[in-house]
Scaffold this motif. Structure first.
Motif, PDB file in Angstrom:
ATOM      1  N   ARG A 195      19.016-142.305  22.108  1.00 56.41           N
ATOM      2  CA  ARG A 195      20.133-141.426  21.764  1.00 56.41           C
ATOM      3  C   ARG A 195      21.179-141.427  22.867  1.00 56.41           C
ATOM      4  O   ARG A 195      22.384-141.510  22.605  1.00 56.41           O
ATOM      5  CB  ARG A 195      19.622-140.010  21.484  1.00 56.41           C
ATOM      6  CG  ARG A 195      20.695-139.049  20.993  1.00 56.41           C
ATOM      7  CD  ARG A 195      20.125-137.788  20.376  1.00 56.41           C
ATOM      8  NE  ARG A 195      19.093-137.184  21.196  1.00 56.41           N
ATOM      9  CZ  ARG A 195      17.790-137.192  20.895  1.00 56.41           C
ATOM     10  NH1 ARG A 195      17.365-137.813  19.801  1.00 56.41           N
ATOM     11  NH2 ARG A 195      16.915-136.628  21.688  1.00 56.41           N
ATOM     12  N   ALA A 196      20.739-141.354  24.129  1.00 48.66           N
ATOM     13  CA  ALA A 196      21.675-141.358  25.256  1.00 48.66           C
ATOM     14  C   ALA A 196      22.443-142.673  25.321  1.00 48.66           C
ATOM     15  O   ALA A 196      23.660-142.691  25.576  1.00 48.66           O
ATOM     16  CB  ALA A 196      20.911-141.117  26.558  1.00 48.66           C
ATOM     17  N   GLU A 229      24.990-142.694  22.512  1.00 49.79           N
ATOM     18  CA  GLU A 229      26.091-141.773  22.801  1.00 49.79           C
ATOM     19  C   GLU A 229      27.110-142.431  23.722  1.00 49.79           C
ATOM     20  O   GLU A 229      28.327-142.309  23.520  1.00 49.79           O
ATOM     21  CB  GLU A 229      25.550-140.487  23.440  1.00 49.79           C
ATOM     22  CG  GLU A 229      24.873-139.544  22.455  1.00 49.79           C
ATOM     23  CD  GLU A 229      24.228-138.347  23.137  1.00 49.79           C
ATOM     24  OE1 GLU A 229      24.194-138.331  24.395  1.00 49.79           O
ATOM     25  OE2 GLU A 229      23.752-137.448  22.429  1.00 49.79           O
ATOM     26  N   LYS A 230      26.626-143.172  24.721  1.00 48.40           N
ATOM     27  CA  LYS A 230      27.524-143.897  25.627  1.00 48.40           C
ATOM     28  C   LYS A 230      28.265-144.995  24.873  1.00 48.40           C
ATOM     29  O   LYS A 230      29.466-145.181  25.056  1.00 48.40           O
ATOM     30  CB  LYS A 230      26.732-144.503  26.789  1.00 48.40           C
ATOM     31  CG  LYS A 230      26.215-143.473  27.786  1.00 48.40           C
ATOM     32  CD  LYS A 230      25.441-144.149  28.898  1.00 48.40           C
ATOM     33  CE  LYS A 230      24.892-143.129  29.889  1.00 48.40           C
ATOM     34  NZ  LYS A 230      24.089-143.777  30.954  1.00 48.40           N
ATOM     35  N   LYS A 265      28.946-145.072  21.685  1.00 47.29           N
ATOM     36  CA  LYS A 265      29.919-144.445  20.792  1.00 47.29           C
ATOM     37  C   LYS A 265      31.172-144.022  21.555  1.00 47.29           C
ATOM     38  O   LYS A 265      32.293-144.175  21.062  1.00 47.29           O
ATOM     39  CB  LYS A 265      29.309-143.244  20.083  1.00 47.29           C
ATOM     40  CG  LYS A 265      30.246-142.592  19.064  1.00 47.29           C
ATOM     41  CD  LYS A 265      29.581-141.428  18.358  1.00 47.29           C
ATOM     42  CE  LYS A 265      30.450-140.827  17.270  1.00 47.29           C
ATOM     43  NZ  LYS A 265      31.877-140.758  17.519  1.00 47.29           N
ATOM     44  N   ALA A 266      30.994-143.499  22.752  1.00 45.51           N
ATOM     45  CA  ALA A 266      32.139-143.072  23.552  1.00 45.51           C
ATOM     46  C   ALA A 266      33.044-144.263  23.879  1.00 45.51           C
ATOM     47  O   ALA A 266      34.275-144.173  23.808  1.00 45.51           O
ATOM     48  CB  ALA A 266      31.662-142.397  24.833  1.00 45.51           C
TER      49      ALA A 266
END
Length: 204
Positions: free
Chosen positions: A13-14, A17-18, A20-21
């Motif tokens: 997930r982490a 998330e990176k 996606k950013a």
């Protein structure tokens, strides 16, 4: 598949998330909207097929499409029959008389290509058409049936907002330079080499 632990799920997930950013930031930087000159070339199969996929996208968004075939004549093809179901939202013009080794008449080939280019310019000038496909135009340019410099200038200075797709092997460097998007289809393996003939739904 083994069960995913809470720690593995959290790491994934982490990581996403990176990712996606980064993706969101890259997308946000793109602010230009314009008509594109697109070239599909290369020895591999799928150049025209990809162009007709773009036609379906345009039609799916309510737009109109123009098609000019520079080499292929008025033969039956699945894409032509399918797009005909959209009625007057598609203008299809098969202006060619076959490949040069079939006609064996350069004056006839040049005349056919000239008529096709005139029709292409007519479609490009129509403000109701959002996408124009110039199928196998690269073949006509390869055999010098049309004046390259004049043609490239016309394509590069087309009306604002119009998308144009040019297909065919051996795209000329000047056309590639003028294009916004160029895709080269690579040939990895082809069923023709194994003696398989052209088949309905695959080649036409």
């Amino acid at each position: 598949m083994s069960e995913i632990s809470p720690e593995e799920a959290a790491r994934h997930r982490a990581k996403m998330e990176k990712r996606k950013a980064v993706q969101d930031a890259e997308v946000a930087e793109k602010t230009i909207e314009k008509g594109l000159l697109i070239v599909h070339t290369g020895p591999g199969k799928g150049k025209s097929t990809a162009a007709f996929g773009l036609a379906l996208r345009t039609l799916g968004h309510g737009g109109r499409v123009g098609v000019v075939q520079f080499i292929k004549g008025a033969w039956d093809s699945g894409e032509r029959a399918a797009l005909a179901t959209f009625g007057d939202r598609v203008e299809w013009h098969s202006m060619g008389e076959g490949f040069t080794w079939e006609t064996q008449d350069i004056a006839r080939d040049i005349a056919a290509a000239t008529r096709a280019w005139a029709k292409a310019q007519e479609l490009m000038a129509d403000p109701s058409i959002g996408l124009v496909i110039l199928d196998e135009l690269n073949i006509a340019l390869r055999y010098e049936y049309l004046p390259l410099d004049t043609l490239v200038t016309t394509l590069a200075t087309r009306r604002e907002g119009l998308h144009v797709v040019v297909t065919g092997r051996n795209a000329k460097p000047a056309l590639i330079e003028a294009a916004d998007l160029v895709t080269e289809m690579a040939l990895v393996k082809h069923h023709f080499k194994a003696g398989v003939k052209a088949q309905k739904g695959i080649e036409f």
